[in-house]
Design an enzyme around this catalytic site. Structure first.
Site, PDB file in Angstrom:
ATOM      1  N   CYS A   1       0.873  -1.182   0.000  1.00  0.00           N
ATOM      2  CA  CYS A   1       0.000   0.000   0.000  1.00  0.00           C
ATOM      3  C   CYS A   1       0.904   1.225   0.000  1.00  0.00           C
ATOM      4  O   CYS A   1       1.708   1.381  -0.906  1.00  0.00           O
ATOM      5  CB  CYS A   1      -0.964  -0.013   1.179  1.00  0.00           C
ATOM      6  SG  CYS A   1      -0.185  -0.102   2.805  1.00  0.00           S
TER       7      CYS A   1
ATOM      8  N   ARG B   1      -2.064  -0.945   5.566  1.00  0.00           N
ATOM      9  CA  ARG B   1      -3.284  -1.411   4.901  1.00  0.00           C
ATOM     10  C   ARG B   1      -3.030  -2.763   4.225  1.00  0.00           C
ATOM     11  O   ARG B   1      -3.910  -3.617   4.171  1.00  0.00           O
ATOM     12  CB  ARG B   1      -3.761  -0.374   3.869  1.00  0.00           C
ATOM     13  CG  ARG B   1      -4.450   0.826   4.470  1.00  0.00           C
ATOM     14  CD  ARG B   1      -4.832   1.838   3.390  1.00  0.00           C
ATOM     15  NE  ARG B   1      -3.690   2.586   2.903  1.00  0.00           N
ATOM     16  CZ  ARG B   1      -3.731   3.524   1.955  1.00  0.00           C
ATOM     17  NH1 ARG B   1      -4.889   3.799   1.374  1.00  0.00           N
ATOM     18  NH2 ARG B   1      -2.656   4.177   1.585  1.00  0.00           N
TER      19      ARG B   1
END
Lengths: 100, 281
Positions: free
Chosen positions: B232, B237
């Protein structure tokens, strides 16, 4: 390295050059009072998730979006509400979201 | 969802007072824990506790051992992680605990957000835990990818970019709750599929069903028989997506590229794709 973390209420504008940003901000309320606990989600026009912040104790939130139309969803314990907004470069779009 | 790695609020409530269960809130914003937290939970800061103070890297094995010893975490404790931001940083910490070989790690479904939205109890009292002598293992590098691994994977293995479509395309340089920085280029690693982390989560932050999760990846044309690297912007994430693939769906050979776009998008001479399509090798 800065984090991807969401700051409660959104990042302060104090050190931000707003002329380069498309800011969406506002206040979430319930029964006329600011929501003290809640989350605000920024979605694109196809409802794809883009970002989320917890509201501040005063119900405030802020996003730095791209120019264009966005959907905004507020979640608080026991309720939710959604609205749409158009962000413009160099401007601040202010929202008041009331959750019934 | 039935999976040992993922626990729900009922499981948490039944184990909050267990002597060998350590609930840990992991947020970038330590004010959240200081304000209130789940009863008996301690806190870890993803940056000041888990990142080297000088170099861009994790704390080393000895530093991790010292940290967990001081926090009162023992090797045979059940570590239950939860946090804000839909468990981004808690999933990152989960992956981090696995990296250093902790045996029993769980993630609270929905994290702090679902707990708050469900109106469950949060307290301000900070528990004290007796110091331990924690012993970490060497990093399990099968779940951590580096830039050389990513470059080798272009066009041959799965690269999964879990950022939002606008970040993937290069239209945004950071998540939209942050100011848009212009120091790096925008775009994605060529041939990476864009499967945003958020597709795996319900509105309250809990994970979707296993059938729905599987369909997300199959629907995007990802051949899970190949090795997969998730990335990410800074790796948290993608730790969430790593958790989905590796821990919930049981897919082997999934790693998290924690350097992610802040590293790749600053490298000299590497290929970059812009726009909504994956691009070519």
């Amino acid at each position: 390295m800065s984090s991807c973390g969401a700051v409660v209420g959104g990042v302060s504008l104090d050190l931000v050059d707003v002329s380069t940003q498309s800011v969406i901000q506002g206040v979430v309320s319930k029964a006329g009072a600011p929501a003290k606990v809640g989350y605000v989600r920024l979605l694109d026009t196809s409802d794809e998730f883009v970002a989320e912040v917890p509201v501040s104790p005063q119900g405030e939130f802020r996003f730095f979006a791209a120019p264009g139309k966005w959907n905004v969803v507020a979640l608080i314990p026991g309720g939710s509400a959604r609205t749409t907004v158009e962000a413009h470069l160099g401007k601040i779009a202010d929202l008041e979201i009331s959750v019934s | 969802m039935s999976n040992q790695a993922l626990i729900d609020a009922e499981w948490a409530l039944a184990h909050l007072d267990d002597a060998n269960a350590v609930f840990i809130e992991v947020d970038e914003d330590t004010d959240a824990y200081a304000g209130n937290h789940i009863r008996n939970a301690i806190a870890l800061n993803w940056k000041t506790d888990l990142q080297d103070p000088v170099r861009r890297d994790f704390v080393n094995k000895e530093q991790f051992e010292a940290l967990l010893s001081a926090k009162g975490v023992a090797n045979d404790d059940t570590v239950v992680l939860y946090g804000g931001n839909n468990n981004w940083f808690a999933a990152y910490a989960y992956w981090y605990f696995k990296l250093y070989g902790h045996g029993d790690v769980r993630l609270l479904d929905g994290g702090r957000k679902k707990w708050e939205l469900d109106g469950r109890e949060l307290v301000s009292e900070v528990p004290s835990r007796a110091e331990t002598k924690y012993v970490a293992k060497d990093q399990d590098l099968s779940i951590r990818a580096f830039r050389e691994d990513v470059l080798r994977a272009i066009g041959t293995q799965n690269l999964v970019d879990v950022r939002s479509p606008d970040e993937y395309a290069g239209r945004l340089l950071a998540p939209a709750h942050l100011p848009q920085e212009a120091a790096r280029i925008g775009g994605h690693i060529p041939t990476a599929a864009n499967i945003p982390w958020s597709k795996a989560a319900n509105e309250d932050g809990s994970f979707k069903s296993l059938a729905e999760l599987k369909a997300i990846y199959e629907g995007a044309g990802v051949d899970l028989g190949k090795d997969t690297i998730a990335y990410c912007r800074i790796g948290e994430r993608s730790a969430h997506s790593w958790f989905v693939l590796h821990e919930l769906l049981g897919v082997k050979n999934v790693s998290n590229y924690d350097g992610s776009w802040t590293e790749y998008g600053s490298l000299v001479g590497v290929p970059v794709a812009v726009g909504d399509e994956p691009g070519t090798a």
